[in-house]
Design a protein around this motif. Structure first.
Motif, mmCIF file in Angstrom:
data_model
loop_
_atom_site.group_PDB
_atom_site.id
_atom_site.type_symbol
_atom_site.label_atom_id
_atom_site.label_comp_id
_atom_site.label_asym_id
_atom_site.label_seq_id
_atom_site.Cartn_x
_atom_site.Cartn_y
_atom_site.Cartn_z
ATOM 1 N N GLY A 83 34.437 37.768 45.097
ATOM 2 C CA GLY A 83 34.219 37.483 43.682
ATOM 3 C C GLY A 83 32.814 37.007 43.358
ATOM 4 N N GLU A 84 31.829 37.488 44.056
ATOM 5 C CA GLU A 84 30.450 37.062 43.874
ATOM 6 C C GLU A 84 29.927 37.425 42.490
ATOM 7 O OE1 GLU A 84 26.646 38.121 46.431
ATOM 8 O OE2 GLU A 84 28.429 37.860 47.657
ATOM 9 N N ASP A 112 33.532 47.042 42.746
ATOM 10 C CA ASP A 112 33.626 46.252 43.978
ATOM 11 C C ASP A 112 34.278 44.895 43.761
ATOM 12 O OD1 ASP A 112 32.436 48.296 45.360
ATOM 13 O OD2 ASP A 112 30.435 47.403 45.367
ATOM 14 N N GLY A 113 34.620 44.574 42.514
ATOM 15 C CA GLY A 113 35.316 43.320 42.220
ATOM 16 C C GLY A 113 34.403 42.159 41.877
ATOM 17 N N HIS A 114 33.115 42.414 41.663
ATOM 18 C CA HIS A 114 32.177 41.343 41.333
ATOM 19 C C HIS A 114 32.135 41.106 39.826
ATOM 20 C CE1 HIS A 114 30.635 41.491 45.395
ATOM 21 N NE2 HIS A 114 30.461 42.791 45.276
ATOM 22 N N VAL A 164 28.358 37.018 30.766
ATOM 23 C CA VAL A 164 29.006 37.386 32.023
ATOM 24 C C VAL A 164 30.152 38.339 31.698
ATOM 25 C CG1 VAL A 164 30.297 36.537 34.020
ATOM 26 C CG2 VAL A 164 28.389 35.215 33.129
ATOM 27 N N ILE A 165 30.244 39.427 32.473
ATOM 28 C CA ILE A 165 31.321 40.392 32.287
ATOM 29 C C ILE A 165 32.109 40.508 33.590
ATOM 30 C CG2 ILE A 165 30.124 41.709 30.510
ATOM 31 C CD1 ILE A 165 29.484 43.809 32.651
#
Length: 168
Positions: A83-84, A112-114, A164-165
């Motif tokens: 979760g970076e 990628d889940g970021h 932030v998205i």
């Protein structure tokens, strides 16, 4: 490794629930009998659950047990990095081609889940037209609406407008 795990002679309880090397229950034994069994097997007596009544101990190879715990901790640390927060910066005078390339990279981060911080920076006289920055954020948000959602409203911090998205 934590210091609270006791092995062999460091175990203080007089009666222990003993688990054998292959996982079988050996029952409740005295400390001396359990130590003797571990010594005969060439292994260590390791306190698994000290708060149980009586404490639970297992006859295992201590170094192998430590190694497995260390590997498990490494694996957990590796999987937590997913979760970076990534960052993508945009200038006010960005061209459409450059914007498309940056948005493609943002989509890769989202897949990628970021989470991604989109940052628009203002130079010199651009600060007088901050409303254009908010319009640009709206335009980027509409281009990414199928892939992402805004976590909060755009915020000004110094010469930067950021939001932030995260992926849907």
């Amino acid at each position: 490794m934590s210091q609270s795990i006791r092995i062999n002679e460091a175990i203080r309880a007089s009666e222990l629930r003993v688990i054998g090397a292959s996982g079988e229950q050996l029952g409740i034994l005295s400390r001396a009998d359990a130590l003797k069994m571990a010594e005969e097997a060439g292994l260590d007596l390791v306190e698994i659950s000290p708060n149980a009544n009586p404490p639970v101990v297992k006859i295992i190879d201590w170094s192998k047990y430590q190694y497995q715990k260390m590997k498990e901790a490494q694996k957990n640390r590796r999987s937590n990095k997913q979760g970076e927060l990534k960052q993508m910066r945009f200038g006010m005078k960005i061209g459409q081609g450059d914007l498309d390339i940056k948005l493609r990279k943002v989509r890769e981060f989202l897949v990628d889940g970021h989470k991604v911080r989109l940052q628009i920076f203002f130079r010199g006289r651009e600060n007088a037209h901050r409303d254009l920055g908010y319009e640009m954020i709206k335009r980027i948000a509409t281009l990414l609406e199928n892939d992402a959602v805004l976590e909060h409203e755009p915020q000004m911090a110094g010469r930067n407008l950021s939001v932030v998205i995260r992926s849907k």
